[in-house]
Design a protein around this motif. Structure first.
Motif, PDB file in Angstrom:
ATOM      1  N   THR A   6      53.971  49.252  38.204  1.00 26.72           N
ATOM      2  CA  THR A   6      53.080  48.862  37.368  1.00 26.72           C
ATOM      3  C   THR A   6      52.797  47.135  37.744  1.00 26.72           C
ATOM      4  O   THR A   6      51.761  46.793  37.778  1.00 26.72           O
ATOM      5  CB  THR A   6      53.554  48.811  35.998  1.00 26.72           C
ATOM      6  N   ARG A   7      53.919  46.733  38.148  1.00 26.22           N
ATOM      7  CA  ARG A   7      53.818  45.158  38.454  1.00 26.22           C
ATOM      8  C   ARG A   7      52.814  45.030  39.853  1.00 26.22           C
ATOM      9  O   ARG A   7      52.207  44.383  39.775  1.00 26.22           O
ATOM     10  CB  ARG A   7      55.003  44.831  38.808  1.00 26.22           C
ATOM     11  N   LEU A   8      53.005  46.034  40.693  1.00 22.71           N
ATOM     12  CA  LEU A   8      52.317  46.124  41.949  1.00 22.71           C
ATOM     13  C   LEU A   8      50.841  45.996  41.571  1.00 22.71           C
ATOM     14  O   LEU A   8      49.856  45.531  42.203  1.00 22.71           O
ATOM     15  CB  LEU A   8      52.965  47.086  42.820  1.00 22.71           C
ATOM     16  N   TYR A   9      50.645  47.226  40.788  1.00 27.36           N
ATOM     17  CA  TYR A   9      49.425  47.369  40.309  1.00 27.36           C
ATOM     18  C   TYR A   9      48.693  46.071  39.775  1.00 27.36           C
ATOM     19  O   TYR A   9      47.449  46.115  40.060  1.00 27.36           O
ATOM     20  CB  TYR A   9      49.377  48.642  39.285  1.00 27.36           C
ATOM     21  N   LEU A  10      49.335  45.388  38.795  1.00 26.85           N
ATOM     22  CA  LEU A  10      48.618  44.327  38.288  1.00 26.85           C
ATOM     23  C   LEU A  10      48.295  43.356  38.925  1.00 26.85           C
ATOM     24  O   LEU A  10      47.384  42.589  38.897  1.00 26.85           O
ATOM     25  CB  LEU A  10      49.644  44.032  37.095  1.00 26.85           C
ATOM     26  N   ARG A  11      49.333  43.186  40.189  1.00 26.99           N
ATOM     27  CA  ARG A  11      49.202  41.961  41.051  1.00 26.99           C
ATOM     28  C   ARG A  11      48.074  42.183  41.882  1.00 26.99           C
ATOM     29  O   ARG A  11      47.208  41.359  42.335  1.00 26.99           O
ATOM     30  CB  ARG A  11      50.420  42.036  41.889  1.00 26.99           C
ATOM     31  N   LEU A  12      47.925  43.691  42.403  1.00 29.20           N
ATOM     32  CA  LEU A  12      46.640  43.786  43.104  1.00 29.20           C
ATOM     33  C   LEU A  12      45.229  43.771  42.422  1.00 29.20           C
ATOM     34  O   LEU A  12      44.410  43.342  42.770  1.00 29.20           O
ATOM     35  CB  LEU A  12      46.851  45.209  43.638  1.00 29.20           C
ATOM     36  N   ALA A  13      45.384  44.230  41.192  1.00 30.45           N
ATOM     37  CA  ALA A  13      44.147  43.908  40.316  1.00 30.45           C
ATOM     38  C   ALA A  13      43.759  42.570  39.930  1.00 30.45           C
ATOM     39  O   ALA A  13      42.582  41.891  40.075  1.00 30.45           O
ATOM     40  CB  ALA A  13      44.523  44.269  38.903  1.00 30.45           C
ATOM     41  N   ALA A  14      44.850  41.412  39.823  1.00 28.16           N
ATOM     42  CA  ALA A  14      44.618  40.217  39.832  1.00 28.16           C
ATOM     43  C   ALA A  14      43.941  39.633  41.004  1.00 28.16           C
ATOM     44  O   ALA A  14      43.198  38.762  40.978  1.00 28.16           O
ATOM     45  CB  ALA A  14      46.070  39.430  39.159  1.00 28.16           C
ATOM     46  N   ALA A  15      44.450  39.936  41.989  1.00 35.43           N
ATOM     47  CA  ALA A  15      44.037  39.564  43.388  1.00 35.43           C
ATOM     48  C   ALA A  15      42.587  39.787  43.724  1.00 35.43           C
ATOM     49  O   ALA A  15      41.788  39.118  44.087  1.00 35.43           O
ATOM     50  CB  ALA A  15      45.110  40.006  44.570  1.00 35.43           C
ATOM     51  N   SER A  16      42.429  41.204  43.301  1.00 32.63           N
ATOM     52  CA  SER A  16      40.958  41.551  43.627  1.00 32.63           C
ATOM     53  C   SER A  16      39.902  40.680  42.578  1.00 32.63           C
ATOM     54  O   SER A  16      38.765  40.464  42.856  1.00 32.63           O
ATOM     55  CB  SER A  16      40.853  43.154  43.049  1.00 32.63           C
ATOM     56  N   LEU A  17      40.544  40.404  41.338  1.00 36.00           N
ATOM     57  CA  LEU A  17      39.703  39.686  40.558  1.00 36.00           C
ATOM     58  C   LEU A  17      39.566  38.080  40.732  1.00 36.00           C
ATOM     59  O   LEU A  17      38.362  37.700  40.975  1.00 36.00           O
ATOM     60  CB  LEU A  17      40.352  39.631  39.223  1.00 36.00           C
ATOM     61  N   ARG A  18      40.402  37.588  41.332  1.00 36.49           N
ATOM     62  CA  ARG A  18      40.277  36.413  41.934  1.00 36.49           C
ATOM     63  C   ARG A  18      39.503  36.287  43.346  1.00 36.49           C
ATOM     64  O   ARG A  18      38.581  35.485  43.435  1.00 36.49           O
ATOM     65  CB  ARG A  18      41.821  35.702  42.271  1.00 36.49           C
ATOM     66  N   ALA A  19      39.458  37.263  44.090  1.00 43.17           N
ATOM     67  CA  ALA A  19      38.577  37.425  45.221  1.00 43.17           C
ATOM     68  C   ALA A  19      36.932  37.582  44.919  1.00 43.17           C
ATOM     69  O   ALA A  19      36.167  37.130  45.380  1.00 43.17           O
ATOM     70  CB  ALA A  19      38.849  38.678  46.138  1.00 43.17           C
ATOM     71  N   GLN A  20      37.034  38.474  43.843  1.00 42.94           N
ATOM     72  CA  GLN A  20      35.587  38.563  43.303  1.00 42.94           C
ATOM     73  C   GLN A  20      34.977  37.416  42.636  1.00 42.94           C
ATOM     74  O   GLN A  20      33.686  37.031  42.561  1.00 42.94           O
ATOM     75  CB  GLN A  20      35.293  39.657  42.347  1.00 42.94           C
ATOM     76  N   MET A  21      35.916  36.615  42.079  1.00 36.79           N
ATOM     77  CA  MET A  21      35.517  35.376  41.448  1.00 36.79           C
ATOM     78  C   MET A  21      35.283  34.164  42.335  1.00 36.79           C
ATOM     79  O   MET A  21      34.683  33.153  42.029  1.00 36.79           O
ATOM     80  CB  MET A  21      36.404  34.797  40.303  1.00 36.79           C
ATOM     81  N   GLN A  22      35.385  34.577  43.532  1.00 40.66           N
ATOM     82  CA  GLN A  22      35.136  33.378  44.495  1.00 40.66           C
ATOM     83  C   GLN A  22      33.556  33.228  44.569  1.00 40.66           C
ATOM     84  O   GLN A  22      33.298  32.056  45.106  1.00 40.66           O
ATOM     85  CB  GLN A  22      35.687  33.797  46.091  1.00 40.66           C
ATOM     86  N   TYR A  23      32.922  34.112  44.402  1.00 39.58           N
ATOM     87  CA  TYR A  23      31.489  33.871  44.433  1.00 39.58           C
ATOM     88  C   TYR A  23      30.865  33.984  42.919  1.00 39.58           C
ATOM     89  O   TYR A  23      30.316  35.070  42.505  1.00 39.58           O
ATOM     90  CB  TYR A  23      30.773  35.014  45.355  1.00 39.58           C
ATOM     91  N   ARG A  24      31.046  32.960  42.169  1.00 39.15           N
ATOM     92  CA  ARG A  24      30.755  33.018  40.646  1.00 39.15           C
ATOM     93  C   ARG A  24      29.373  33.205  40.565  1.00 39.15           C
ATOM     94  O   ARG A  24      29.034  34.006  39.504  1.00 39.15           O
ATOM     95  CB  ARG A  24      31.669  31.882  40.196  1.00 39.15           C
TER      96      ARG A  24
END
Length: 268
Positions: A6-24
């Motif tokens: 669960t922790r790994l899942y949430l960390r990967l989801a957060a990393a993906s969100l940060r990556a997608q927000m790079q092009y706001r």
């Protein structure tokens, strides 16, 4: 799922969100575009009810509650189930073979392979409709009804997520994802936005007892509004409707494991 997973899942989801927000700017434009697209669908429903007032005893505010439940649930499933939605490309390229060699389950790896948070537009429309319908209707909100509303969203997301898993599972035999599954995901979203009493008996039975889309919106909305829905179901079953979504997802994951054991490499 274990605590570590669960922790790994949430960390990967957060990393993906940060990556997608790079092009706001792109993120905002995609979200606004989807907001407008889903909003046009809602506008069509409003025009229908503005013309006839009510359809089979359902008013627009009540249908807005169904609309909100379906679109919030589907937006969540699309955001977190994107890996299964694009799984056919992984099978065709042979990349799935690498997943079989890793210690994590293949379902977990596919689920965390890609997240798609550009569904914020659909999510926003659904939330707005839930808030508006909740204030426009005489629901008489209690702690139990608020819990049912939250559970219906989670259960609905599980139903749509399970459909994405089943769509991906077909690729173990067909390689390509079958377009017929879109009739159950995107088409099912359209169907579940309206009361099932509008459809034929066989259609209602199919989306109640085979693909339980009725438990995404129609049945829990009936419990919230204190109105009858499916006569064959006891009252307790209507309040336990979110559990149907969880059960459907678990069955879908078992079918995934069955298909995985019969997977043969593409040889590419």
């Amino acid at each position: 799922m274990s605590l570590d997973a669960t922790r790994l899942y949430l960390r990967l989801a957060a990393a993906s969100l940060r990556a997608q927000m790079q092009y706001r700017a792109s993120f905002v434009m995609w979200s606004v575009g989807q907001f407008i697209t889903v909003g046009i669908e809602l506008l069509g429903a409003w025009a229908l009810f503005d013309r006839f007032g009510a359809v089979r005893g359902w008013r627009f505010a009540e249908v807005a509650l169904l609309f909100g439940l379906v679109n919030v649930s589907f937006a969540l499933a699309e955001s977190f189930g994107r890996g299964f939605d694009t799984f056919s490309a992984m099978v065709k390229s042979g990349d799935f073979d690498r997943l079989l060699l890793r210690p994590r389950s293949t379902a977990f790896q596919v689920a965390t392979g890609e997240f798609q948070f550009l569904r914020a537009g659909r999510l926003a429309v659904g939330l707005v409709m839930l808030l508006w319908a909740g204030s426009a209707l005489s629901v008489g909100w209690t702690a139990a009804k608020l819990a049912l509303l939250a559970g219906a969203i989670v259960g609905g997301a599980c139903v749509f997520y399970g459909l994405l898993v089943l769509q991906a599972t077909l690729c173990f035999w067909t390689v390509e994802s079958l377009e017929i599954m879109n009739a159950l995901t995107y088409g099912g979203t359209e169907a579940a936005q309206y009361p099932l009493t509008l459809y034929r008996d066989w259609f209602r039975r199919f989306f109640t007892f085979v693909v339980p889309l009725a438990f995404v919106s129609y049945i829990p909305a009936g419990a919230l509004l204190d109105r009858p829905t499916v006569p064959a179901l006891p009252e307790a079953a209507r309040w336990a409707s979110p559990l149907v979504g969880v059960a459907f997802l678990l069955v879908s994951l078992r079918i995934w494991r069955f298909g995985e054991r019969r997977y043969q490499s593409t040889g590419s």
